[in-house]
Design a protein around this motif. Structure first.
Motif, PDB file in Angstrom:
ATOM      1  N   MET A  24       0.800  -1.208   0.064  1.00 43.78           N
ATOM      2  CA  MET A  24      -0.024   0.090   0.055  1.00 43.78           C
ATOM      3  C   MET A  24       0.994   1.252   0.005  1.00 43.78           C
ATOM      4  SD  MET A  24      -2.829  -1.249   2.832  1.00 43.78           S
ATOM      5  CE  MET A  24      -3.899   0.331   2.271  1.00 43.78           C
ATOM      6  N   VAL A  25       2.135   1.288  -0.715  1.00 43.76           N
ATOM      7  CA  VAL A  25       2.871   2.302  -0.764  1.00 43.76           C
ATOM      8  C   VAL A  25       2.211   3.641  -1.349  1.00 43.76           C
ATOM      9  CG1 VAL A  25       4.092   1.985  -2.958  1.00 43.76           C
ATOM     10  CG2 VAL A  25       5.150   3.125  -0.795  1.00 43.76           C
ATOM     11  N   ASP A  26       1.497   3.841  -2.220  1.00 45.23           N
ATOM     12  CA  ASP A  26       0.850   4.956  -2.796  1.00 45.23           C
ATOM     13  C   ASP A  26      -0.698   5.035  -2.255  1.00 45.23           C
ATOM     14  OD1 ASP A  26       3.010   5.716  -4.064  1.00 45.23           O
ATOM     15  OD2 ASP A  26       2.669   4.446  -5.966  1.00 45.23           O
ATOM     16  N   HIS A  27      -0.991   4.353  -1.290  1.00 52.28           N
ATOM     17  CA  HIS A  27      -2.373   4.426  -0.891  1.00 52.28           C
ATOM     18  C   HIS A  27      -2.563   5.830   0.074  1.00 52.28           C
ATOM     19  CE1 HIS A  27      -6.170   3.144   0.993  1.00 52.28           C
ATOM     20  NE2 HIS A  27      -5.767   3.366   2.030  1.00 52.28           N
ATOM     21  N   TYR A 133      10.825   6.944  -3.457  1.00 52.14           N
ATOM     22  CA  TYR A 133      11.332   5.441  -3.337  1.00 52.14           C
ATOM     23  C   TYR A 133      11.859   5.040  -1.859  1.00 52.14           C
ATOM     24  CZ  TYR A 133      10.351   5.234  -8.149  1.00 52.14           C
ATOM     25  OH  TYR A 133       9.999   5.432  -9.519  1.00 52.14           O
ATOM     26  N   LEU A 134      11.972   6.295  -1.065  1.00 50.87           N
ATOM     27  CA  LEU A 134      12.345   5.943   0.172  1.00 50.87           C
ATOM     28  C   LEU A 134      11.357   4.966   1.161  1.00 50.87           C
ATOM     29  CD1 LEU A 134      14.692   6.304   2.249  1.00 50.87           C
ATOM     30  CD2 LEU A 134      13.626   8.351   2.831  1.00 50.87           C
ATOM     31  N   LYS A 135      10.263   4.993   0.556  1.00 46.02           N
ATOM     32  CA  LYS A 135       8.761   4.304   1.241  1.00 46.02           C
ATOM     33  C   LYS A 135       9.483   2.916   1.168  1.00 46.02           C
ATOM     34  CE  LYS A 135       5.607   7.834   0.376  1.00 46.02           C
ATOM     35  NZ  LYS A 135       4.608   8.229  -0.647  1.00 46.02           N
ATOM     36  N   TYR A 136       9.810   2.623  -0.226  1.00 50.66           N
ATOM     37  CA  TYR A 136      10.094   1.042  -0.277  1.00 50.66           C
ATOM     38  C   TYR A 136      11.174   0.814   0.398  1.00 50.66           C
ATOM     39  CZ  TYR A 136       7.137   1.404  -4.294  1.00 50.66           C
ATOM     40  OH  TYR A 136       6.144   2.045  -5.098  1.00 50.66           O
ATOM     41  N   ALA A 137      12.164   1.480   0.538  1.00 51.56           N
ATOM     42  CA  ALA A 137      13.278   1.148   1.079  1.00 51.56           C
ATOM     43  C   ALA A 137      12.896   0.943   2.762  1.00 51.56           C
ATOM     44  CB  ALA A 137      14.568   2.487   1.163  1.00 51.56           C
TER      45      ALA A 137
END
Length: 191
Positions: A24-27, A133-137
């Motif tokens: 849900m990274v872009d939720h 992309y820090l959210k993914y990291a």
């Protein structure tokens, strides 16, 4: 180690949080349908509008005609922020226990983390468009720490060396930052 099983519970929480963050990274959260907010509104009298900086106000209840205490939306906002701090603390406790069992370090690091959380949020909120992309990291770091708790007992004689943990964590965060800056470099120069 009578309560060592608690670390596995914390590991599951970290793994679930990391996986949820990846999915849900872009939720965007729907605050109006937040279960805590719905619970508070159903159990408290809440005004429809803000009343300056007041958390509560006395108003006439339309049903009874008596003057009673009402909560303002500002109080509800404060409660939601504090619950977010609590959730952050729940995630950070197993993460620090995965590094050290020293209670002094665990307590002080969590206290400093909570104290600096809001200030750091406002600093990062202004730059969030550059660090997409820090959210993914960060999600991968949570998954790594959760997996480390499980695998630490089966490998590395019960504890993953700090050098490996720091290298993986630093590498994931650095990769997220570098990849974010690389992907957004043209967007920043065109503005």
């Amino acid at each position: 180690m009578e309560f060592s099983w608690v670390m596995y519970l914390f590991a599951v929480i970290l793994l679930a949080t990391g996986i949820k963050m990846l999915i849900m990274v872009d939720h965007q959260p729907d605050i109006a349908n937040n279960p805590v907010l719905r619970f508070l509104k159903s159990h408290m009298r809440v005004t429809e509008t803000l009343h300056g900086q007041a958390f509560t106000v006395r108003q006439v209840n339309q049903n009874t005609g008596k003057t009673v205490l009402f909560a303002t939306p500002l109080l509800l906002c404060l409660i939601l922020v504090e619950i977010a701090d609590l959730v952050f603390a729940i995630d950070s406790v197993p993460a620090i226990f995965a590094i050290t069992p020293d209670p002094f370090i665990v307590y002080t690091s969590n206290i400093f983390a909570i104290l600096g959380l809001r200030a750091l949020y406002f600093a990062l909120a202004a730059m969030v468009h550059r660090f997409h992309y820090l959210k993914y990291a960060l999600a991968l770091v949570l998954i790594f720490i959760g997996a480390k708790i499980f695998l630490g007992d089966f490998m590395f004689d019960g504890k993953v060396p700090a050098s490996i943990s720091l290298a993986v964590t630093g590498g994931l965060l650095a990769a997220g930052i570098v990849f974010s800056l690389f992907k957004t470099r043209n967007k920043n120069s065109s503005n």
